[in-house]
Design an enzyme around this catalytic site. Structure first.
Site, PDB file in Angstrom:
ATOM      1  N   HIS A 104      38.701  32.369  97.725  1.00  0.00           N
ATOM      2  CA  HIS A 104      39.698  31.928  97.856  1.00  0.00           C
ATOM      3  C   HIS A 104      40.934  32.184  99.093  1.00  0.00           C
ATOM      4  O   HIS A 104      41.474  31.401  99.571  1.00  0.00           O
ATOM      5  CB  HIS A 104      40.597  31.828  96.387  1.00  0.00           C
ATOM      6  CG  HIS A 104      41.616  30.791  96.100  1.00  0.00           C
ATOM      7  ND1 HIS A 104      42.788  30.944  96.571  1.00  0.00           N
ATOM      8  CD2 HIS A 104      41.731  29.798  95.547  1.00  0.00           C
ATOM      9  CE1 HIS A 104      43.460  29.832  96.025  1.00  0.00           C
ATOM     10  NE2 HIS A 104      42.652  28.973  95.667  1.00  0.00           N
ATOM     11  N   GLU A 129      43.816  20.476 100.233  1.00  0.00           N
ATOM     12  CA  GLU A 129      43.395  20.268 101.742  1.00  0.00           C
ATOM     13  C   GLU A 129      43.685  19.277 102.328  1.00  0.00           C
ATOM     14  O   GLU A 129      42.911  18.985 103.159  1.00  0.00           O
ATOM     15  CB  GLU A 129      41.906  20.937 101.479  1.00  0.00           C
ATOM     16  CG  GLU A 129      41.038  20.456 100.546  1.00  0.00           C
ATOM     17  CD  GLU A 129      40.607  19.230 100.280  1.00  0.00           C
ATOM     18  OE1 GLU A 129      41.223  18.421  99.589  1.00  0.00           O
ATOM     19  OE2 GLU A 129      39.798  18.875 100.865  1.00  0.00           O
ATOM     20  N   ASP A 166      42.438  29.945 102.125  1.00  0.00           N
ATOM     21  CA  ASP A 166      43.683  30.041 102.505  1.00  0.00           C
ATOM     22  C   ASP A 166      43.739  30.107 104.014  1.00  0.00           C
ATOM     23  O   ASP A 166      44.753  29.569 104.469  1.00  0.00           O
ATOM     24  CB  ASP A 166      44.547  31.055 101.863  1.00  0.00           C
ATOM     25  CG  ASP A 166      44.727  30.892 100.260  1.00  0.00           C
ATOM     26  OD1 ASP A 166      44.320  29.689  99.945  1.00  0.00           O
ATOM     27  OD2 ASP A 166      45.346  31.580  99.549  1.00  0.00           O
ATOM     28  N   ASP A 196      41.766  15.256 105.798  1.00  0.00           N
ATOM     29  CA  ASP A 196      41.431  15.985 104.782  1.00  0.00           C
ATOM     30  C   ASP A 196      40.148  16.918 105.198  1.00  0.00           C
ATOM     31  O   ASP A 196      39.292  16.396 106.045  1.00  0.00           O
ATOM     32  CB  ASP A 196      40.703  15.093 103.595  1.00  0.00           C
ATOM     33  CG  ASP A 196      40.575  15.836 102.335  1.00  0.00           C
ATOM     34  OD1 ASP A 196      41.161  15.497 101.459  1.00  0.00           O
ATOM     35  OD2 ASP A 196      39.326  16.605 102.763  1.00  0.00           O
TER      36      ASP A 196
HETATM   37  P1  GH3 Z   1      35.324  16.462 100.931  1.00  0.00           P
HETATM   38  O1  GH3 Z   1      34.614  16.675 101.901  1.00  0.00           O
HETATM   39  O2  GH3 Z   1      34.771  15.400 100.082  1.00  0.00           O
HETATM   40  O3  GH3 Z   1      36.717  16.493 100.901  1.00  0.00           O
HETATM   41  O4  GH3 Z   1      35.184  17.881  99.785  1.00  0.00           O
HETATM   42  P2  GH3 Z   1      36.079  19.010  99.562  1.00  0.00           P
HETATM   43  O5  GH3 Z   1      35.135  20.281  99.248  1.00  0.00           O
HETATM   44  O6  GH3 Z   1      36.984  19.271 100.520  1.00  0.00           O
HETATM   45  O7  GH3 Z   1      36.887  18.168  98.501  1.00  0.00           O
HETATM   46  P3  GH3 Z   1      37.121  18.564  96.924  1.00  0.00           P
HETATM   47  O8  GH3 Z   1      38.293  17.953  96.501  1.00  0.00           O
HETATM   48  O9  GH3 Z   1      35.735  18.806  96.032  1.00  0.00           O
HETATM   49  O10 GH3 Z   1      37.540  20.274  96.828  1.00  0.00           O
HETATM   50  C1  GH3 Z   1      38.941  20.598  97.395  1.00  0.00           C
HETATM   51  C2  GH3 Z   1      38.972  21.971  96.887  1.00  0.00           C
HETATM   52  O11 GH3 Z   1      40.370  22.802  97.454  1.00  0.00           O
HETATM   53  C3  GH3 Z   1      39.121  22.474  95.483  1.00  0.00           C
HETATM   54  C4  GH3 Z   1      40.195  23.350  95.409  1.00  0.00           C
HETATM   55  O12 GH3 Z   1      39.988  24.421  94.586  1.00  0.00           O
HETATM   56  C5  GH3 Z   1      40.599  23.762  96.618  1.00  0.00           C
HETATM   57  N1  GH3 Z   1      42.027  24.121  96.920  1.00  0.00           N
HETATM   58  C6  GH3 Z   1      43.095  23.443  96.734  1.00  0.00           C
HETATM   59  N2  GH3 Z   1      44.368  23.972  96.993  1.00  0.00           N
HETATM   60  C7  GH3 Z   1      43.736  25.158  97.618  1.00  0.00           C
HETATM   61  C8  GH3 Z   1      44.461  26.272  98.489  1.00  0.00           C
HETATM   62  O13 GH3 Z   1      45.848  26.336  97.901  1.00  0.00           O
HETATM   63  N3  GH3 Z   1      43.924  27.371  98.550  1.00  0.00           N
HETATM   64  C9  GH3 Z   1      42.603  27.417  98.554  1.00  0.00           C
HETATM   65  N4  GH3 Z   1      42.051  28.478  98.985  1.00  0.00           N
HETATM   66  N5  GH3 Z   1      41.784  26.259  97.852  1.00  0.00           N
HETATM   67  C10 GH3 Z   1      42.570  25.298  97.505  1.00  0.00           C
HETATM   68 MG    MG Z   2      38.230  18.096 101.308  1.00  0.00          MG
HETATM   69 MG    MG Z   3      40.866  16.375  99.225  1.00  0.00          MG
END
Ligand code: GH3
Ligand code: MG
Ligand code: MG
Length: 173
Positions: free
Chosen positions: A63, A93, A67, A50
């Site tokens: 965003h 992610e 990506d 992760d």
């Molecule tokens: P941690 O270190 O605890 O894993 O924190 P984190 O910020 O990595 O985890 P969190 O679950 O808070 O955030 C994950 C983010 O990933 C939120 C969401 O908007 C983003 N995300 C999910 N799918 C995609 C994608 O396909 N593209 C982009 N750019 N962002 C994405």
């Molecule tokens: Mg994360």
């Molecule tokens: Mg995660």
């Protein structure tokens, strides 16, 4: 027509952003693998990975930059795992690797090297670049079910997050 069907099938098993296997295909193929391999003594390692503080990348750089980071990490994974290894983006992610060639003796070294190479590389975003780190949870031996292996790796990942991120931990017995 056959070519077209082949293209459709490829598309149905891939994550469009990263080109890695998608969640659905991963679970199908991994179950299959597990049925064939886990009964024997063959090595089998499952890793859950992760990206650390990924939300910050989106919040700070947008965003589209997020990506690019996802593609970068996916590329690092595909560079390292080939052949029978299954590499997938499970969602957001979060990534998963099922590696039949990786034994419990080598799993930590293999995945820590991957973690380290991701930490050292930078993701180019136009005129700037950003660093990225990942946390990894391992289940480094076959278990009775794939679900058990996933739960073990997930618990290890959660612990890696809680204890500082950017590290590899393996499941406790
Ligand atoms: P941690 O270190 O605890 O894993 O924190 P984190 O910020 O990595 O985890 P969190 O679950 O808070 O955030 C994950 C983010 O990933 C939120 C969401 O908007 C983003 N995300 C999910 N799918 C995609 C994608 O396909 N593209 C982009 N750019 N962002 C994405
Ligand atoms: Mg994360
Ligand atoms: Mg995660």
């Amino acid at each position: 027509m056959l070519e077209y069907i082949q293209k459709l099938r490829e598309a149905s098993i891939r994550d469009p952003l990263t080109g890695l296997y998608n969640r659905r295909h991963f679970f199908e193929a991994a179950q299959d693998f597990h049925r064939r391999l886990a009964r024997g003594q063959a090595p089998l390692t499952l890793a859950m990975l992760d990206i650390d503080h990924f939300k910050q990348v989106n919040d700070t750089h947008g965003h589209a930059a997020g990506d690019e980071v996802l593609k970068h990490v996916a590329q690092a994974l595909s560079n390292r795992f080939h052949g029978r290894d299954l590499v997938a983006r499970l969602g957001g992610e979060e990534f998963c690797v099922l590696a039949p060639g990786v034994s419990s003796q080598t799993a930590l070294a293999v995945f820590d090297d991957l973690r380290n190479s991701i930490e050292r590389s930078k993701v180019k975003l136009g005129s700037t670049s950003v660093g990225v780190t990942v946390s990894i949870g391992l289940c480094d031996r076959p278990m009775a079910s794939l679900d058990a292996m996933l739960a073990a790796a997930d618990a290890a990942l959660y612990k890696a997050k809680r204890t500082g991120r950017n590290r590899v931990l393996w499941a406790e017995d």
